[in-house]
Write a protein that holds these residues in place. Structure first.
Motif, PDB file in Angstrom:
ATOM      1  N   HIS A  38       0.814  -1.222   0.000  1.00 44.41           N
ATOM      2  CA  HIS A  38       0.000   0.000   0.000  1.00 44.41           C
ATOM      3  C   HIS A  38       0.844   1.267   0.000  1.00 44.41           C
ATOM      4  O   HIS A  38       0.308   2.368   0.147  1.00 44.41           O
ATOM      5  N   ALA A  39       2.152   1.123  -0.176  1.00 45.58           N
ATOM      6  CA  ALA A  39       3.022   2.298  -0.268  1.00 45.58           C
ATOM      7  C   ALA A  39       2.784   3.007  -1.600  1.00 45.58           C
ATOM      8  O   ALA A  39       2.317   2.410  -2.571  1.00 45.58           O
ATOM      9  N   TRP A  46      -1.310   5.417  -8.552  1.00 44.82           N
ATOM     10  CA  TRP A  46      -1.115   4.006  -8.254  1.00 44.82           C
ATOM     11  C   TRP A  46      -0.315   3.790  -6.983  1.00 44.82           C
ATOM     12  O   TRP A  46       0.688   4.478  -6.732  1.00 44.82           O
ATOM     13  N   LEU A  47      -0.735   2.805  -6.207  1.00 45.88           N
ATOM     14  CA  LEU A  47       0.065   2.272  -5.117  1.00 45.88           C
ATOM     15  C   LEU A  47       0.973   1.174  -5.672  1.00 45.88           C
ATOM     16  O   LEU A  47       0.859   0.784  -6.837  1.00 45.88           O
ATOM     17  N   VAL A  48       1.853   0.662  -4.828  1.00 48.71           N
ATOM     18  CA  VAL A  48       2.734  -0.430  -5.254  1.00 48.71           C
ATOM     19  C   VAL A  48       1.916  -1.604  -5.774  1.00 48.71           C
ATOM     20  O   VAL A  48       2.236  -2.200  -6.815  1.00 48.71           O
ATOM     21  N   ALA A  49       0.841  -1.956  -5.080  1.00 44.48           N
ATOM     22  CA  ALA A  49       0.006  -3.088  -5.505  1.00 44.48           C
ATOM     23  C   ALA A  49      -0.565  -2.868  -6.901  1.00 44.48           C
ATOM     24  O   ALA A  49      -0.696  -3.813  -7.685  1.00 44.48           O
ATOM     25  N   ALA A 104      -5.780  -5.380  -8.199  1.00 42.91           N
ATOM     26  CA  ALA A 104      -5.024  -5.422  -6.950  1.00 42.91           C
ATOM     27  C   ALA A 104      -5.950  -5.567  -5.747  1.00 42.91           C
ATOM     28  O   ALA A 104      -5.636  -6.284  -4.787  1.00 42.91           O
ATOM     29  N   ALA A 105      -7.096  -4.890  -5.808  1.00 44.30           N
ATOM     30  CA  ALA A 105      -8.030  -4.919  -4.682  1.00 44.30           C
ATOM     31  C   ALA A 105      -8.769  -6.239  -4.561  1.00 44.30           C
ATOM     32  O   ALA A 105      -9.388  -6.517  -3.522  1.00 44.30           O
ATOM     33  N   ALA A 106      -8.725  -7.065  -5.597  1.00 44.96           N
ATOM     34  CA  ALA A 106      -9.487  -8.319  -5.585  1.00 44.96           C
ATOM     35  C   ALA A 106      -8.858  -9.391  -4.715  1.00 44.96           C
ATOM     36  O   ALA A 106      -9.525 -10.382  -4.377  1.00 44.96           O
ATOM     37  N   TYR A 107      -7.588  -9.217  -4.341  1.00 43.57           N
ATOM     38  CA  TYR A 107      -6.924 -10.222  -3.506  1.00 43.57           C
ATOM     39  C   TYR A 107      -7.368 -10.078  -2.049  1.00 43.57           C
ATOM     40  O   TYR A 107      -7.570  -8.966  -1.552  1.00 43.57           O
ATOM     41  N   PRO A 110      -3.401  -7.877   0.420  1.00 42.07           N
ATOM     42  CA  PRO A 110      -2.555  -7.260  -0.614  1.00 42.07           C
ATOM     43  C   PRO A 110      -1.348  -8.099  -0.992  1.00 42.07           C
ATOM     44  O   PRO A 110      -1.053  -8.273  -2.177  1.00 42.07           O
ATOM     45  N   SER A 111      -0.666  -8.666   0.003  1.00 45.88           N
ATOM     46  CA  SER A 111       0.549  -9.422  -0.290  1.00 45.88           C
ATOM     47  C   SER A 111       0.252 -10.771  -0.953  1.00 45.88           C
ATOM     48  O   SER A 111       1.156 -11.409  -1.498  1.00 45.88           O
ATOM     49  N   ALA A 112      -1.012 -11.222  -0.952  1.00 40.98           N
ATOM     50  CA  ALA A 112      -1.365 -12.477  -1.623  1.00 40.98           C
ATOM     51  C   ALA A 112      -1.179 -12.372  -3.133  1.00 40.98           C
ATOM     52  O   ALA A 112      -1.017 -13.387  -3.824  1.00 40.98           O
ATOM     53  N   GLN A 113      -1.187 -11.163  -3.645  1.00 42.51           N
ATOM     54  CA  GLN A 113      -0.966 -10.936  -5.067  1.00 42.51           C
ATOM     55  C   GLN A 113       0.404 -11.463  -5.512  1.00 42.51           C
ATOM     56  O   GLN A 113       0.571 -11.925  -6.649  1.00 42.51           O
ATOM     57  N   VAL A 114       1.362 -11.411  -4.602  1.00 42.12           N
ATOM     58  CA  VAL A 114       2.733 -11.813  -4.921  1.00 42.12           C
ATOM     59  C   VAL A 114       2.787 -13.265  -5.384  1.00 42.12           C
ATOM     60  O   VAL A 114       3.545 -13.615  -6.301  1.00 42.12           O
TER      61      VAL A 114
END
Length: 222
Positions: A38-39, A46-49, A104-107, A110-114
């Protein structure tokens, strides 16, 4: 048109994926990963995600592009490919901004996107590592030598890597080999590459893409 050397493009792309993988590890940190996703980024809106979602969409498109071989002559190089895109500093495509943010918001976290991105990175690593011999691909209405195609994606990965690390303390930087490809691309687009003299590769990448304003060079890479 002289194609970009395949060995150099392959090596730089694999290095760029290694750099991205290290950044993914940083973003997946159990304690701080969600906050890091979320940085803010260097991309307006855009955020990092969101940047990661955009980059992932591109990498999936790259993966799908490899089977599109053609016997047609190449009409685009690793540098001229970027002429189809407006240089940095133009008004963002807000529809795409919203689309990337929606992905990005669907995960669930947030880190699950990785996890999803890592799967694509592994597939691309295997495919690019096995590339051999010259051939041409049709991609986005262009025909490129496969080496030029790979070199364009070095630029994409490295620039967005820089976008994501602007506000992340301790995040890994993109590799020197990838930054060197960005510099070569910018030099090929400039009427006089002397404008790059005295600038390090990271500065060239940020200024030439409009991330950092500098009237001495200006944005030439979309």
């Amino acid at each position: 048109m002289t194609p970009y050397p395949l060995d150099d493009a392959r090596s730089a792309f694999l290095d760029a994926l290694d750099g991205l993988s290290a950044l993914l590890d940083h973003l997946a940190d159990e304690q701080h990963g969600d906050d890091r996703m979320h940085a803010r980024s260097r991309c307006r809106g855009w955020l990092v995600a969101d940047v990661l979602a955009h980059l992932h969409l591109g990498l999936v498109e790259m993966l799908a592009g490899f089977p599109a071989r053609t016997d047609r002559p190449a009409d685009t190089t690793f540098a001229s490919y970027w002429a189809a895109f407006p240089p940095g500093g133009e008004e963002p495509d807000w529809a795409h901004v919203r689309f990337a943010r929606g992905i990005a918001a669907a995960y669930a976290r947030p880190s699950a996107q990785v996890i999803h991105v890592r799967t694509t990175v592994r597939g691309l690593r295997r495919l690019v590592a096995d590339l051999s011999g010259r051939h041409r691909l049709e991609f986005q209405g262009h025909v490129l030598e496969v080496s030029d195609f790979v070199a364009t994606w070095v630029v994409e990965v490295v620039v967005h890597h820089l976008d994501m690390t602007v506000d992340l303390s301790g995040a890994p930087e993109p590799p020197a080999s990838g930054l060197a490809v960005v510099r070569e691309t910018v030099a090929a687009l400039l009427p006089d590459p002397v404008a790059l003299d005295g600038r390090d590769d990271t500065s060239v990448a940020l200024v030439a893409t409009g991330r950092v304003p500098d009237p001495g060079l200006g944005a030439v890479l979309g």
